[in-house]
Write a protein that holds these residues in place. Structure first.
Motif, mmCIF file in Angstrom:
data_model
loop_
_atom_site.group_PDB
_atom_site.id
_atom_site.type_symbol
_atom_site.label_atom_id
_atom_site.label_comp_id
_atom_site.label_asym_id
_atom_site.label_seq_id
_atom_site.Cartn_x
_atom_site.Cartn_y
_atom_site.Cartn_z
ATOM 1 N N HIS A 252 13.274 18.289 -39.124
ATOM 2 C CA HIS A 252 12.346 17.997 -38.233
ATOM 3 C C HIS A 252 12.207 16.469 -38.162
ATOM 4 O O HIS A 252 12.984 15.623 -38.661
ATOM 5 C CB HIS A 252 10.820 18.171 -39.009
ATOM 6 C CG HIS A 252 10.812 17.854 -40.312
ATOM 7 N ND1 HIS A 252 10.844 18.436 -41.492
ATOM 8 C CD2 HIS A 252 10.039 16.600 -40.823
ATOM 9 C CE1 HIS A 252 10.932 17.800 -42.642
ATOM 10 N NE2 HIS A 252 10.122 16.575 -42.121
ATOM 11 N N GLU B 95 6.615 16.534 -37.384
ATOM 12 C CA GLU B 95 5.891 16.333 -38.787
ATOM 13 C C GLU B 95 4.998 15.088 -38.465
ATOM 14 O O GLU B 95 5.581 14.018 -38.078
ATOM 15 C CB GLU B 95 6.265 16.239 -39.922
ATOM 16 C CG GLU B 95 5.635 15.941 -41.048
ATOM 17 C CD GLU B 95 6.458 15.815 -42.385
ATOM 18 O OE1 GLU B 95 7.453 15.148 -42.409
ATOM 19 O OE2 GLU B 95 5.821 16.145 -43.317
ATOM 20 N N GLU C 67 15.428 12.313 -44.708
ATOM 21 C CA GLU C 67 15.180 13.212 -45.602
ATOM 22 C C GLU C 67 15.971 14.421 -45.788
ATOM 23 O O GLU C 67 16.614 15.039 -44.655
ATOM 24 C CB GLU C 67 13.564 13.764 -45.365
ATOM 25 C CG GLU C 67 13.094 14.809 -46.054
ATOM 26 C CD GLU C 67 11.657 15.183 -45.486
ATOM 27 O OE1 GLU C 67 11.019 14.694 -44.726
ATOM 28 O OE2 GLU C 67 11.072 16.080 -46.174
ATOM 29 N N HIS D 296 10.935 9.249 -40.187
ATOM 30 C CA HIS D 296 12.101 9.660 -40.831
ATOM 31 C C HIS D 296 12.740 10.836 -40.165
ATOM 32 O O HIS D 296 11.890 11.433 -39.178
ATOM 33 C CB HIS D 296 11.844 10.117 -42.294
ATOM 34 C CG HIS D 296 10.845 11.150 -42.412
ATOM 35 N ND1 HIS D 296 9.616 10.982 -42.440
ATOM 36 C CD2 HIS D 296 11.092 12.493 -42.333
ATOM 37 C CE1 HIS D 296 8.974 12.425 -42.830
ATOM 38 N NE2 HIS D 296 9.719 13.208 -42.678
ATOM 39 N N ALA E 208 14.522 14.450 -40.783
ATOM 40 C CA ALA E 208 15.017 15.314 -41.859
ATOM 41 C C ALA E 208 15.996 16.253 -41.635
ATOM 42 O O ALA E 208 16.044 16.838 -40.351
ATOM 43 C CB ALA E 208 13.619 16.102 -42.400
#
Ligand code: ZN
Length: 133
Positions: free
Chosen positions: A6, A53, A127, A77, A79
């Motif tokens: 994500h 997200e 992440e 970020h 991920a």
């Protein structure tokens, strides 16, 4: 490392952002979740095979609050999905990356997660996440 799991977007007001992104994607978030340990309130959208997200700080010491203070709202970020987060952390440590967690922790959306410091990845917070089965 497998696919991008994500993208995380830091927002000041999750409710307001949910309204905007619900319009953008023409659907409601499939999940909202507070992660106390991270000081964040999150929501997740599915866009085809991809996930977005949204993250809002729940307290001023939260990493998200500090990020917004420094850089404003925006992509926070990226991920990546991994099979074995322990093995990946070990491998990346040996490669010299700065991993922000000693051990993986429970993140949002039923995942074990850890973060790689943006200083070791050209300014991008990474992440790693492994689905908890
Ligand atoms: Zn995330």
């Amino acid at each position: 490392m497998n696919k991008i799991e994500h993208l995380g977007i830091a927002v000041k007001d999750l409710e307001a952002a949910n309204t905007i992104y619900a319009k953008l994607f023409n659907q409601q978030p499939y999940k909202t979740e507070v992660v106390e340990s991270e000081g964040v309130s999150t929501s997740f959208f599915k866009v085809g095979e991809n996930k977005i997200e949204l993250l809002e700080a729940t307290n001023p010491d939260s990493a998200i609050a500090k990020f917004i203070e420094k850089k404003g709202e925006g992509i926070h970020h990226v991920a990546f999905d991994v099979e074995d987060i322990y093995a990946e952390m070990e491998r990346l440590r040996k490669e010299g990356f700065t991993i922000l967690n000693e051990t993986p922790k429970k993140g949002a959306d039923n995942k074990l997660v850890c973060f790689i410091h943006p200083k070791s990845t050209n300014g991008v917070l990474i992440e790693l996440c492994q689905e908890i089965k």
